[in-house]
Design a protein around this motif. Sequence first.
Motif, mmCIF file in Angstrom:
data_model
loop_
_atom_site.group_PDB
_atom_site.id
_atom_site.type_symbol
_atom_site.label_atom_id
_atom_site.label_comp_id
_atom_site.label_asym_id
_atom_site.label_seq_id
_atom_site.Cartn_x
_atom_site.Cartn_y
_atom_site.Cartn_z
ATOM 1 N N GLU A 67 0.749 -1.321 0.180
ATOM 2 C CA GLU A 67 0.112 -0.063 0.015
ATOM 3 C C GLU A 67 0.793 1.254 -0.008
ATOM 4 O O GLU A 67 2.115 1.436 0.418
ATOM 5 N N SER A 68 0.352 2.341 -0.427
ATOM 6 C CA SER A 68 1.159 3.521 -0.660
ATOM 7 C C SER A 68 0.155 4.799 -0.379
ATOM 8 O O SER A 68 -1.171 4.455 -0.491
ATOM 9 N N ASN A 69 0.442 6.138 -0.487
ATOM 10 C CA ASN A 69 -0.300 7.077 -0.567
ATOM 11 C C ASN A 69 -1.527 7.226 0.705
ATOM 12 O O ASN A 69 -2.532 7.258 0.534
ATOM 13 N N GLY A 70 -0.960 6.580 1.849
ATOM 14 C CA GLY A 70 -1.648 6.731 3.006
ATOM 15 C C GLY A 70 -2.746 5.444 2.913
ATOM 16 O O GLY A 70 -3.548 5.694 3.577
ATOM 17 N N GLY A 71 -2.577 4.657 2.279
ATOM 18 C CA GLY A 71 -3.431 3.395 2.342
ATOM 19 C C GLY A 71 -4.265 3.449 1.054
ATOM 20 O O GLY A 71 -5.092 2.548 1.001
ATOM 21 N N ARG A 72 -4.242 4.732 0.389
ATOM 22 C CA ARG A 72 -5.109 4.751 -0.799
ATOM 23 C C ARG A 72 -4.918 4.241 -2.055
ATOM 24 O O ARG A 72 -5.496 4.524 -3.207
ATOM 25 N N ALA A 73 -3.747 3.583 -2.233
ATOM 26 C CA ALA A 73 -3.129 2.904 -3.439
ATOM 27 C C ALA A 73 -2.585 1.687 -2.927
ATOM 28 O O ALA A 73 -2.065 1.563 -2.150
ATOM 29 N N LEU A 74 -3.180 0.515 -3.733
ATOM 30 C CA LEU A 74 -2.700 -0.743 -3.276
ATOM 31 C C LEU A 74 -2.251 -1.503 -4.471
ATOM 32 O O LEU A 74 -2.695 -1.192 -5.731
ATOM 33 N N ILE A 75 -1.303 -2.428 -4.215
ATOM 34 C CA ILE A 75 -0.762 -3.390 -5.279
ATOM 35 C C ILE A 75 -1.456 -4.846 -4.693
ATOM 36 O O ILE A 75 -1.217 -4.867 -3.605
ATOM 37 N N ALA A 76 -2.070 -5.414 -5.309
ATOM 38 C CA ALA A 76 -2.853 -6.677 -4.764
ATOM 39 C C ALA A 76 -3.008 -7.915 -6.127
ATOM 40 O O ALA A 76 -2.987 -7.452 -7.197
ATOM 41 N N ARG A 77 -2.958 -8.940 -5.622
ATOM 42 C CA ARG A 77 -3.350 -10.158 -6.409
ATOM 43 C C ARG A 77 -4.790 -10.281 -6.199
ATOM 44 O O ARG A 77 -5.278 -10.374 -5.149
ATOM 45 N N TYR A 78 -5.507 -9.925 -7.274
ATOM 46 C CA TYR A 78 -6.947 -10.012 -7.501
ATOM 47 C C TYR A 78 -7.288 -11.267 -8.139
ATOM 48 O O TYR A 78 -6.625 -11.460 -9.304
ATOM 49 N N SER A 79 -8.295 -11.916 -7.659
ATOM 50 C CA SER A 79 -8.692 -13.330 -8.369
ATOM 51 C C SER A 79 -10.181 -13.166 -8.445
ATOM 52 O O SER A 79 -11.042 -12.639 -7.438
ATOM 53 N N ASN A 80 -10.934 -13.933 -9.362
ATOM 54 C CA ASN A 80 -12.281 -14.072 -9.415
ATOM 55 C C ASN A 80 -12.356 -15.408 -10.679
ATOM 56 O O ASN A 80 -11.258 -15.701 -10.980
ATOM 57 N N ASP A 81 -13.563 -15.915 -10.396
ATOM 58 C CA ASP A 81 -13.907 -17.022 -11.289
ATOM 59 C C ASP A 81 -13.540 -16.830 -12.698
ATOM 60 O O ASP A 81 -13.551 -17.885 -13.596
ATOM 61 N N THR A 82 -13.785 -15.762 -13.095
ATOM 62 C CA THR A 82 -13.603 -15.595 -14.679
ATOM 63 C C THR A 82 -12.332 -15.470 -15.248
ATOM 64 O O THR A 82 -11.883 -15.904 -16.142
ATOM 65 N N TRP A 83 -11.426 -14.709 -14.567
ATOM 66 C CA TRP A 83 -10.214 -14.280 -14.846
ATOM 67 C C TRP A 83 -8.964 -14.907 -14.194
ATOM 68 O O TRP A 83 -7.800 -14.761 -14.412
ATOM 69 N N GLY A 84 -9.283 -15.704 -13.242
ATOM 70 C CA GLY A 84 -8.186 -16.301 -12.576
ATOM 71 C C GLY A 84 -7.376 -15.338 -11.615
ATOM 72 O O GLY A 84 -8.232 -14.391 -11.053
ATOM 73 N N GLU A 85 -6.316 -15.248 -11.308
ATOM 74 C CA GLU A 85 -5.471 -14.532 -10.510
ATOM 75 C C GLU A 85 -4.731 -13.572 -11.550
ATOM 76 O O GLU A 85 -3.876 -14.137 -12.161
ATOM 77 N N MET A 86 -4.475 -12.148 -11.103
ATOM 78 C CA MET A 86 -3.811 -11.113 -11.868
ATOM 79 C C MET A 86 -3.337 -10.150 -10.515
ATOM 80 O O MET A 86 -3.865 -9.794 -9.802
ATOM 81 N N ARG A 87 -2.112 -9.535 -10.956
ATOM 82 C CA ARG A 87 -1.579 -8.604 -10.361
ATOM 83 C C ARG A 87 -2.120 -7.342 -10.733
ATOM 84 O O ARG A 87 -2.030 -7.051 -11.948
#
Length: 108
Positions: A67-87
């Motif tokens: 996280e950066s910018n006081g927690g208002r910017a994130l880098i996350a691994r996001y996953s869902n049933d459609t796309w799998g996992e992505m950065r």
Amino acid sequence: MTIQTTRLSDPAVRAFVAAVNAHDREAFMELLAPGATMADDGSDRDLDDWIDREIFSTHGHMEVDRESNGGRALIARYSNDTWGEMRTRWTFTVEDDGKISRFETEQA
């Protein structure tokens, strides 16, 4: 290394991630300011359509790596049933009342 959701700095962003991961659409919607907007990969999207398609109907899940910018910017691994996992990169605009008026996401 993943940051625990409870340790995210910004209360609104922390609640956003918690609502996504709990698949709690009602809690998610309560976090948004009236007329909130969002963008995906640089294009504005219909908020209700996008969150149903990308989060709630497809079991979206966020694992926050940074996280950066006081927690208002994130880098996350996001996953869902459609796309799998992505950065992904997420940025949030949080109003003085603690409501999220805009969020943007894109591949990182």
